[in-house]
Design a protein around this motif. Structure first.
Motif, PDB file in Angstrom:
ATOM      1  N   GLY A  93       0.831  -1.203   0.000  1.00  0.00           N
ATOM      2  CA  GLY A  93       0.000   0.000   0.000  1.00  0.00           C
ATOM      3  C   GLY A  93       0.862   1.248   0.000  1.00  0.00           C
ATOM      4  N   ILE A  94       0.482   2.242  -0.795  1.00  0.00           N
ATOM      5  CA  ILE A  94       1.231   3.501  -0.897  1.00  0.00           C
ATOM      6  C   ILE A  94       0.251   4.667  -0.754  1.00  0.00           C
ATOM      7  N   TYR A  95       0.571   5.582   0.157  1.00  0.00           N
ATOM      8  CA  TYR A  95      -0.193   6.827   0.288  1.00  0.00           C
ATOM      9  C   TYR A  95       0.717   8.003  -0.038  1.00  0.00           C
ATOM     10  N   ILE A  96       0.281   8.835  -0.969  1.00  0.00           N
ATOM     11  CA  ILE A  96       1.006  10.053  -1.331  1.00  0.00           C
ATOM     12  C   ILE A  96       0.130  11.239  -0.950  1.00  0.00           C
ATOM     13  N   ASP A  97       0.609  12.054  -0.047  1.00  0.00           N
ATOM     14  CA  ASP A  97      -0.098  13.267   0.359  1.00  0.00           C
ATOM     15  C   ASP A  97       0.052  14.302  -0.754  1.00  0.00           C
ATOM     16  N   ASN A  98      -1.022  14.548  -1.487  1.00  0.00           N
ATOM     17  CA  ASN A  98      -0.984  15.536  -2.575  1.00  0.00           C
ATOM     18  C   ASN A  98      -1.806  16.764  -2.238  1.00  0.00           C
ATOM     19  N   GLU A 107      10.780  25.409  -6.778  1.00  0.00           N
ATOM     20  CA  GLU A 107       9.947  25.113  -7.946  1.00  0.00           C
ATOM     21  C   GLU A 107      10.533  23.953  -8.741  1.00  0.00           C
ATOM     22  N   GLY A 108       9.703  22.971  -9.033  1.00  0.00           N
ATOM     23  CA  GLY A 108      10.158  21.788  -9.758  1.00  0.00           C
ATOM     24  C   GLY A 108      10.720  20.718  -8.854  1.00  0.00           C
ATOM     25  N   ASN A 109      10.941  21.052  -7.576  1.00  0.00           N
ATOM     26  CA  ASN A 109      11.456  20.063  -6.628  1.00  0.00           C
ATOM     27  C   ASN A 109      10.731  20.216  -5.304  1.00  0.00           C
ATOM     28  N   ASN A 110       9.406  20.362  -5.378  1.00  0.00           N
ATOM     29  CA  ASN A 110       8.633  20.513  -4.156  1.00  0.00           C
ATOM     30  C   ASN A 110       8.433  19.155  -3.497  1.00  0.00           C
ATOM     31  N   LEU A 111       7.777  19.172  -2.353  1.00  0.00           N
ATOM     32  CA  LEU A 111       7.603  17.933  -1.591  1.00  0.00           C
ATOM     33  C   LEU A 111       6.767  16.912  -2.354  1.00  0.00           C
ATOM     34  N   LEU A 112       5.795  17.376  -3.122  1.00  0.00           N
ATOM     35  CA  LEU A 112       4.968  16.439  -3.885  1.00  0.00           C
ATOM     36  C   LEU A 112       5.799  15.712  -4.928  1.00  0.00           C
ATOM     37  N   ARG A 155      -0.356   6.320 -12.788  1.00  0.00           N
ATOM     38  CA  ARG A 155      -1.187   7.102 -11.868  1.00  0.00           C
ATOM     39  C   ARG A 155      -0.331   8.064 -11.049  1.00  0.00           C
ATOM     40  N   ILE A 156       0.811   7.611 -10.593  1.00  0.00           N
ATOM     41  CA  ILE A 156       1.686   8.476  -9.794  1.00  0.00           C
ATOM     42  C   ILE A 156       2.235   9.613 -10.644  1.00  0.00           C
ATOM     43  N   SER A 157       2.625   9.323 -11.865  1.00  0.00           N
ATOM     44  CA  SER A 157       3.182  10.359 -12.737  1.00  0.00           C
ATOM     45  C   SER A 157       2.167  11.448 -13.041  1.00  0.00           C
ATOM     46  N   ALA A 158       0.884  11.096 -13.113  1.00  0.00           N
ATOM     47  CA  ALA A 158      -0.156  12.067 -13.440  1.00  0.00           C
ATOM     48  C   ALA A 158      -0.725  12.764 -12.209  1.00  0.00           C
ATOM     49  N   LEU A 159      -0.205  12.460 -11.046  1.00  0.00           N
ATOM     50  CA  LEU A 159      -0.766  12.990  -9.805  1.00  0.00           C
ATOM     51  C   LEU A 159      -0.506  14.490  -9.667  1.00  0.00           C
ATOM     52  N   GLU A 160      -1.540  15.238  -9.303  1.00  0.00           N
ATOM     53  CA  GLU A 160      -1.434  16.680  -9.083  1.00  0.00           C
ATOM     54  C   GLU A 160      -2.005  17.029  -7.717  1.00  0.00           C
ATOM     55  N   ALA A 161      -1.723  18.242  -7.264  1.00  0.00           N
ATOM     56  CA  ALA A 161      -2.198  18.706  -5.965  1.00  0.00           C
ATOM     57  C   ALA A 161      -3.715  18.868  -5.978  1.00  0.00           C
ATOM     58  N   THR A 162      -4.340  18.637  -4.825  1.00  0.00           N
ATOM     59  CA  THR A 162      -5.789  18.705  -4.703  1.00  0.00           C
ATOM     60  C   THR A 162      -6.149  19.441  -3.417  1.00  0.00           C
ATOM     61  N   PRO A 163      -7.310  20.117  -3.373  1.00  0.00           N
ATOM     62  CA  PRO A 163      -7.714  20.796  -2.132  1.00  0.00           C
ATOM     63  C   PRO A 163      -8.259  19.857  -1.067  1.00  0.00           C
ATOM     64  N   ALA A 164      -8.493  18.584  -1.405  1.00  0.00           N
ATOM     65  CA  ALA A 164      -9.049  17.638  -0.433  1.00  0.00           C
ATOM     66  C   ALA A 164      -8.072  17.433   0.721  1.00  0.00           C
ATOM     67  N   ARG A 165      -8.634  17.296   1.955  1.00  0.00           N
ATOM     68  CA  ARG A 165      -7.788  17.170   3.142  1.00  0.00           C
ATOM     69  C   ARG A 165      -8.348  16.084   4.071  1.00  0.00           C
ATOM     70  N   PRO A 166      -8.324  14.806   3.686  1.00  0.00           N
ATOM     71  CA  PRO A 166      -8.804  13.768   4.604  1.00  0.00           C
ATOM     72  C   PRO A 166      -7.817  13.585   5.757  1.00  0.00           C
ATOM     73  N   SER A 167      -8.326  13.102   6.875  1.00  0.00           N
ATOM     74  CA  SER A 167      -7.462  12.867   8.023  1.00  0.00           C
ATOM     75  C   SER A 167      -6.610  11.628   7.794  1.00  0.00           C
ATOM     76  N   LEU A 168      -5.515  11.530   8.540  1.00  0.00           N
ATOM     77  CA  LEU A 168      -4.612  10.385   8.401  1.00  0.00           C
ATOM     78  C   LEU A 168      -5.313   9.091   8.793  1.00  0.00           C
ATOM     79  N   SER A 169      -6.145   9.135   9.821  1.00  0.00           N
ATOM     80  CA  SER A 169      -6.858   7.928  10.227  1.00  0.00           C
ATOM     81  C   SER A 169      -7.796   7.444   9.122  1.00  0.00           C
TER      82      SER A 169
END
Length: 682
Positions: A93-98, A107-112, A155-169
């Motif tokens: 399982g992999i979770y990426i916080d986007n 720029e170009g080397n952000n945490l995402l 899927r990972i390569s196409a991943l972009e930032a989103t305003p959604a903020r679910p909790s870690l739990s």
């Protein structure tokens, strides 16, 4: 030491090839005749021994080269010391916080981008047939099923930032559900890549799960400078054509550098209307003022913006509102004397759409189209009219009540009780007295007096209904020296109710012709304009309570359209009492201005990203370790971005320390030794 691909060890039989070559190696010899070979016999024995040793060393180097090479292909590794059970390499399982906070960094080397690269490296370290459960902040349904490596990489390569903020739990629960959809051969490794903001990383809510080995990659930006527009509001609730407006905007400096002379701009329908600048110290906030004049009526798609890099999503705050051209005002009177003071003041004003009607001719269905209703000298208040007025105030209307000298006190107090006001306690009091006290801090008196204490004589009141402060929620505005109220304000709903205790009869003419009466009534009219919320927050305001666009009813299919983009959505609505409805906003994922249309009516809306993502308050390694320990999660592996590549460390955790590179080096060294022996051993 054990092997990831032990079947490759069958190739060790290839070591027989150099052995066979060594045993069955035949060479042709040539005969050389000498006159005396006695001196050569000793040399022959020495050369034969050296040649035999050379061939043995060549054979050994070839055997070692093949052995090391085959072993390298079998992926040898040393299992982790604490591994009590064998990890399941069939699934991971992999979770990426986007979230937007992951855009911090250069720029170009952000945490995402760092998280995506680490996840790709991790996926490539697993066997080719491994299935992956990918979870991101939007909890996308397209990732609901397990993915193979190629799909995961796409899927990972196409991943972009989103305003959604679910909790870690919530993220952990989703991962657990997806990984448990099939039978597990052992604990499944789960990898979390995030900056672990404190406002969403509810670690204490996590529960130990023996079916998952939790591995955490803590990412931290090298720089955290960020300037943002946090919020905005007007000085007064409603917008009216031709009035001077004051817009306040709160800006925050979440960086460690002092900022000087930073411009902030206010745009309205893409036209620059106001600009100002400010200085701001590190880790501080400031409220700036933007002044402009509401030139025209209608819908206004506005925004407050500044310039800041590299985090840009919070540089702009969108606003949506309507400027009122005329204020719908209705006067319900009991006789002609009751409305003459109001008509003289309001009927000729271009900002007021003035109407008057006798109390016996009121159509309650027309009240919802008004913004302020004056009740003056009504002999009584029927239960039907009281109920309609209560609903009108509940839906943000304004009511102003003047009693009649001979009115029905019981129906008055029944109406006042509905308004949560202070009841009339007796028959009319004809003792003449001047106004003793007024609350100059009330918005009705804003910009009316030059100082905290009003200058000049206040008007004399010759008759009034006694009324004391009984309901603490009803605010006194004007009071008499004997403690009785002359004017009070209550808020039984979204609107307001102003209760006078003096009848507008001839004996009180001094009050109604005094200079105090004009700004008092006029401010009541102006403050009756209650605009809807200036903006909503994506992900937080999931259900909106709104009035129907246009004439106050649904005349056609609702359309929510983006302003300046192709967004067009048909929302489902739930009708509510009072010509209002509820609408879900789940389809809105992009900040900007929107317009809700139905028939010929339109309602301006604005949506912004949640500013909590701009708060750079994240767990550091020691805090995160403490939180995990307090939650009882002692077997969780934690790695920091400052260490070696996180993906490599995770690889060590799930399959031990990799040795295949070492064996590959040994194979190269064996081949090099063979070359050196053949080349230089004469």
């Amino acid at each position: 030491m054990t092997f990831l691909y032990p079947t490759y060890l069958r190739a060790l039989f290839l070591v027989l090839i150099p052995i066979i070559i060594h045993i069955f190696k035949f060479r042709r010899y040539t005969t050389v005749y000498f006159s005396n070979v006695r001196a050569l016999s000793q040399l022959k024995r020495e050369k034969k021994q050296q040649k035999h040793l050379k061939e043995l060393l060549i054979l050994a180097s070839r055997i070692l080269a093949i052995t090391f090479l085959v072993t390298a292909f079998a992926h040898p590794f040393i299992p982790p010391k604490n591994a009590s059970t064998k990890a399941n390499l069939n699934k991971a399982g992999i979770y990426i916080d986007n979230s937007f906070s992951m855009l911090a960094g250069s720029e170009g080397n952000n945490l995402l981008e760092q998280a995506k690269q680490e996840a790709l490296n991790l996926a490539n370290s697993y066997p080719a047939d491994t299935k992956f459960a990918l979870v991101t902040n939007d909890l996308s349904l397209q990732n609901q099923r397990l993915l193979d490596r190629s799909m995961l990489i796409n899927r990972i390569s196409a991943l972009e930032a989103t305003p959604a903020r679910p909790s870690l739990s919530q993220i952990i629960r989703v991962l657990s559900r997806r990984l448990k959809s099939e039978n597990n051969a052992g604990p499944t490794s789960v990898y979390l890549f995030s900056d672990f903001q404190k406002n969403i990383a509810d670690i204490r809510q996590l529960k130990a799960d023996t079916s998952m080995n939790l591995n955490i990659g803590l990412l931290k930006a090298q720089q955290s400078n960020n300037l943002l527009v946090d919020s905005a509001w007007f000085a007064v609730p409603g917008r009216i054509k031709g009035t001077a407006e004051t817009l306040y905007a709160r800006v925050k400096n979440n960086g460690d550098q002092e900022l000087n002379d930073v411009p902030v701009r206010y745009f309205e329908n893409d036209s620059l209307r106001s600009v100002t600048s400010f200085d701001l110290k590190p880790e501080q906030e400031k409220t700036v003022t933007l002044n402009f004049t509401a030139r025209s009526a209608g819908i206004k798609n506005a925004r407050v913006e500044l310039t800041d890099f590299p985090v840009t999503y919070d540089n702009t705050l969108y606003l949506g509102f309507r400027v009122t051209g005329q204020i719908n005002t209705l006067v319900i009177h009991g006789n002609d004397d009751g409305e003459k003071y109001l008509s003289a003041l309001l009927q000729t004003d271009s900002l007021v759409h003035y109407q008057e009607v006798n109390w016996q001719q009121v159509r309650t269905g027309d009240l919802s189209s008004q913004q302020i209703i004056f009740l003056t000298q009504l002999p009584e208040l029927s239960s039907g009219l009281t109920a309609s007025l209560s609903e009108f105030i509940r839906q943000d209307g304004t009511v102003v009540f003047f009693p009649s000298r001979n009115g029905d006190l019981e129906s008055y107090n029944s109406f006042i009780a509905k308004m949560q006001g202070n009841p009339y306690s007796g028959t009319i009091d004809t003792t003449a007295m001047h106004i003793g006290k007024l609350d100059v801090t009330n918005p009705l008196f804003q910009d009316v007096f030059s100082g905290p204490n009003p200058d000049g004589d206040l008007p004399e009141i010759k008759s009034h209904f006694p009324s004391q402060t009984v309901n603490p929620t009803a605010l006194p505005i004007l009071s008499l020296p004997n403690g009785n109220l002359l004017l009070s304000e209550s808020q039984p709903g979204k609107g307001k109710c102003f209760l006078f205790t003096l009848p507008p009869s001839g004996e009180n003419r001094e009050f109604f012709t005094h200079a105090l009466f004009v700004p008092l009534i006029y401010k009541m009219v102006l403050t009756s304009v209650h605009g809807s919320a200036l903006y909503y927050t994506i992900g937080r305001d999931k259900v909106l309570d709104l009035p129907f666009p246009g004439n106050g009813n649904a005349q056609g299919q609702m359309h929510l359209k983006g302003v300046g983009n192709s967004f067009d959505w048909l929302p489902s609505v739930q009708p509510l009492p009072g010509n209002r409805f509820q609408m879900k906003t789940g389809a809105v994922t992009k900040a900007g201005n929107y317009k809700l249309t139905s028939g010929n009516g339109a309602l301006p809306l604005a949506f912004n990203y949640n500013r909590k993502e701009s708060e750079p308050v994240c767990y550091d390694a020691s805090q995160l370790t403490e939180q995990l320990h307090d939650a009882g999660l002692n077997q969780v592996q934690l790695f920091k971005a400052s260490d070696a590549k996180i993906s490599y460390q995770f690889n060590v955790i799930h399959s031990g320390r990799q040795l295949w590179r070492l064996f590959l080096v040994f194979a190269i060294m064996a081949l090099l030794a063979e070359v050196l022996i053949i080349r230089f051993w004469k």
